[in-house]
Scaffold this motif. Sequence first.
Motif, short mmCIF file in Angstrom:
data_model
loop_
_atom_site.label_atom_id
_atom_site.label_comp_id
_atom_site.label_asym_id
_atom_site.label_seq_id
_atom_site.Cartn_x
_atom_site.Cartn_y
_atom_site.Cartn_z
N THR A 102 0.83 -1.20 0.00
CA THR A 102 0.00 0.00 0.00
C THR A 102 0.87 1.25 0.00
O THR A 102 0.58 2.23 -0.70
CB THR A 102 -0.93 0.01 1.23
OG1 THR A 102 -1.66 -1.22 1.25
CG2 THR A 102 -1.91 1.15 1.17
N ASN A 121 -13.19 5.11 0.92
CA ASN A 121 -12.39 4.92 2.12
C ASN A 121 -10.96 5.43 2.00
O ASN A 121 -10.31 5.73 2.97
CB ASN A 121 -12.31 3.43 2.47
CG ASN A 121 -13.52 2.99 3.25
OD1 ASN A 121 -13.90 3.63 4.21
ND2 ASN A 121 -14.14 1.91 2.81
N GLU A 122 -10.45 5.46 0.78
CA GLU A 122 -9.01 5.70 0.63
C GLU A 122 -8.63 7.17 0.58
O GLU A 122 -7.53 7.55 0.94
CB GLU A 122 -8.52 5.00 -0.65
CG GLU A 122 -8.65 3.49 -0.56
CD GLU A 122 -8.10 2.78 -1.78
OE1 GLU A 122 -7.57 3.47 -2.68
OE2 GLU A 122 -8.22 1.56 -1.84
N PRO A 144 -9.24 7.62 9.80
CA PRO A 144 -8.19 7.91 8.81
C PRO A 144 -8.51 7.27 7.46
O PRO A 144 -9.43 6.47 7.35
CB PRO A 144 -6.95 7.27 9.43
CG PRO A 144 -7.45 6.22 10.34
CD PRO A 144 -8.80 6.65 10.81
N SER A 145 -7.74 7.66 6.45
CA SER A 145 -7.87 7.04 5.13
C SER A 145 -7.53 5.56 5.26
O SER A 145 -6.60 5.19 5.96
CB SER A 145 -6.89 7.76 4.20
OG SER A 145 -6.37 6.90 3.23
N ARG A 146 -8.31 4.71 4.62
CA ARG A 146 -8.10 3.27 4.80
C ARG A 146 -8.38 2.46 3.54
O ARG A 146 -9.05 2.91 2.63
CB ARG A 146 -9.00 2.74 5.91
CG ARG A 146 -10.48 2.84 5.53
CD ARG A 146 -11.37 2.44 6.67
NE ARG A 146 -11.07 3.25 7.81
CZ ARG A 146 -11.00 2.80 9.06
NH1 ARG A 146 -11.26 1.55 9.34
NH2 ARG A 146 -10.72 3.61 10.04
N THR A 147 -7.83 1.25 3.50
CA THR A 147 -8.14 0.33 2.41
C THR A 147 -8.13 -1.09 2.94
O THR A 147 -7.48 -1.38 3.95
CB THR A 147 -7.14 0.45 1.25
OG1 THR A 147 -7.61 -0.38 0.17
CG2 THR A 147 -5.75 -0.01 1.64
N ILE A 172 -5.50 -1.44 6.14
CA ILE A 172 -4.31 -0.60 6.18
C ILE A 172 -4.78 0.85 6.22
O ILE A 172 -5.66 1.23 5.46
CB ILE A 172 -3.45 -0.78 4.89
CG1 ILE A 172 -3.15 -2.24 4.60
CG2 ILE A 172 -2.18 0.07 4.95
CD1 ILE A 172 -2.18 -2.88 5.54
N VAL A 221 -3.80 5.17 3.12
CA VAL A 221 -3.47 4.77 1.76
C VAL A 221 -3.24 5.97 0.85
O VAL A 221 -2.20 6.07 0.22
CB VAL A 221 -4.47 3.73 1.19
CG1 VAL A 221 -5.89 4.16 1.39
CG2 VAL A 221 -4.21 3.48 -0.28
N HIS A 222 -4.16 6.92 0.82
CA HIS A 222 -3.90 8.14 0.04
C HIS A 222 -3.94 9.38 0.92
O HIS A 222 -3.27 10.35 0.68
CB HIS A 222 -4.92 8.31 -1.08
CG HIS A 222 -4.76 7.30 -2.16
ND1 HIS A 222 -3.63 7.21 -2.93
CD2 HIS A 222 -5.59 6.33 -2.60
CE1 HIS A 222 -3.77 6.22 -3.79
NE2 HIS A 222 -4.94 5.67 -3.61
N TYR A 262 -14.70 8.62 3.99
CA TYR A 262 -15.09 9.91 3.42
C TYR A 262 -16.41 9.83 2.67
O TYR A 262 -16.65 8.90 1.92
CB TYR A 262 -14.02 10.40 2.43
CG TYR A 262 -12.65 10.48 3.05
CD1 TYR A 262 -12.39 11.38 4.08
CD2 TYR A 262 -11.63 9.64 2.64
CE1 TYR A 262 -11.15 11.44 4.68
CE2 TYR A 262 -10.38 9.69 3.23
CZ TYR A 262 -10.14 10.60 4.25
OH TYR A 262 -8.91 10.65 4.84
#
Lengths: 462, 195
Positions: free
Chosen positions: A188, A224-225, B168-171, B179, B182-183, A273
């Motif tokens: 990642t 999510n990312e 938080p940002s996640r994947t 994790i 990620v971004h 998000y």
Amino acid sequence: MIQESPAYFKENIKQISEDENLRRIVRKATSLTLSKRSDLVTEYYSEGKDWEALRNQAHEIRKKTIDNLDTYLTDLEDHFERNGIEVKHAINASEACSFVLRILKEHNTRLVVKSKSMVTEEIHLNDKMIEAGIEVVETDLGEYIIQLAGETPSHITAPAMHKSRDDIGKLFSEKLGVPFTNDPAELTAYARRFLREKFLKADVGISGANFLIAETGTVVIIENEGNARLSTTLPKLHIVITGIEKVVPTLEETATLLKLLPVSATGQKATSYVSFINSPAKVKEDARPGKIIVILLDNGRKEILRRQEVREALYCIKCGACMNVCPVYQTVSGHAYGSVYPGPIGSILTPFLTTLKESKDLAYGSSLCGACSEICPVKIDIHNALLWIRSYAVQKKYTPFIERMLFKLWRIAMENIFVYNFGRSLLKFLQPLWSDYKDFPPLAEKSFHQLWKEGEIWNKNS
Amino acid sequence: MEQELLNKFATELIRVGGEFSLASSKIEILKIVNKILSQKGCNTAVLSSHPFFDSLKEMGKGESGINIFTIEQILSLAGESDYTNLLREKLSQTDAGINYAEYLIAETGSAVVVNTQSEPSYLSLLPEISIIVSKSNRVVKDMSEALNRLRTENLFDSSGCITFITGPSRTADIEKVLITGVHGPKKLYVIVINF
Ligand code: SF4
């Protein structure tokens, strides 16, 4: 080779059924997501809330919207315009692609960053952009993985579900030239580094949309990312491509759907998000795209709308739960379907995106157990729609000649006791020919009919 | 009631991997921010220019040796040159971004950030650490209430883009292993001031 066409469903299944590793990965992933989902539903009830009532509410919202789609689309368009968002309507895939290409050309685009969008997969936009010499980078980690592998998504919310960490490690070291690792955190981190650079350089961001709110003219994107946020805020131009069915009348109703979607999709109460995009930046200090264009795609959706029997398929909010829960999907996994939209809902949508003739087999890839309808957050009657597609395919004579003949014979036999009895006496010889894969229990010595006649049933019961 | 909502918010935030702290005064916010920044070995942070922070502009300066810029400062720094580029550059090199949330949502542990000139969208996105500050009387029950309040307080229609941030940002794209970072941010802190 797995074929990317629903016409090869059966062949694909045969091939995939040999891949035990794939089945293991997909089962693990789907069952994990399902158990997270059901934990949340249980929790929901334990807090005194009613999940079932929420599903009913969502069904009504979707029904009202789809039944009055024209009205809400007009409303949506008015509000988009008021907010300074441009709107275009595309009848089909090729029209949508040419709109995008024209816009990209007008803006001298070299690099496009994309956030996950099934509609762009549906219209094969990436191929077209690459042909036109534009660099296209998928930024959702799962999508990035399959783009590097040159594959298509195997699930609508988890596109790289079919890949193991070893597969991905090998892929990254081969394509990105990084040292091999199969540690998800390290992989990642590599993706973050490579993609961050692309985000900062991109000219245009392309995304889909989860909902379009008619009363406010808002594009809602769930993720999510953070890649969707980056793709839709860093470049100077944001293009949204989505289906006409994504409209939701009000903000209040969007809130209801927002409660159901992440729980059903990934077993989360809320994704990291949720972005509500109302308008492009009006001044440079806004530091967001100065232009937003929404392309509303039909591509067979109006045809679904006209077919009362399958209309509910347009209620779909693309959570992917029906795939996770489907015993067939769990076994054959997404690529077998040869369609952008796999699984139960995909088997209804695909015939309208392609042709019924080439995709009719999909509707048979269901045990009709109804697990899909049971889990669907907007209560689509999925399995009955599949049943209707089967009957429609028969009506259209799309099933093989021999099958049709067999059913004709079956009907004759069922309507006439003498033919039936004769047929039964042949069963002994026919049974071993029935299937290569199943051992049937031996037939009873005497048929029920015989026993009845001889009075044995009567004797046993008295 | 307010306390109940706040507790629920904290529980849900922690559940999604965020960290929660309570501040009794604006000065205490400063202290908490400084603590987070120095714990995480941060050298630079960018602060939103939301009016809430007006009295804290000079915050932390000199105290911990951390450089805190405000969005306003970056804007004036840009002068005639390309502001957006400068902002991206600054935020990419910054360790932490500090935002103000209009609401906090108890049911999901989410923070509602209204992106404006003083609080551009990527302030909560590009840096690896995201710190969000809000007030205890701004906790609402659920998303419906947040959206309703945004509308009645005229924040929804007047803003180009609003973001609900939950953790938080996640994947989980690689074998469903979770994790973070990620971004977007790897870490998310929410500081609530008692009001
Ligand atoms: S049909 Fe229902 S369960 Fe399947 S993806 Fe659509 S909304 Fe989800």
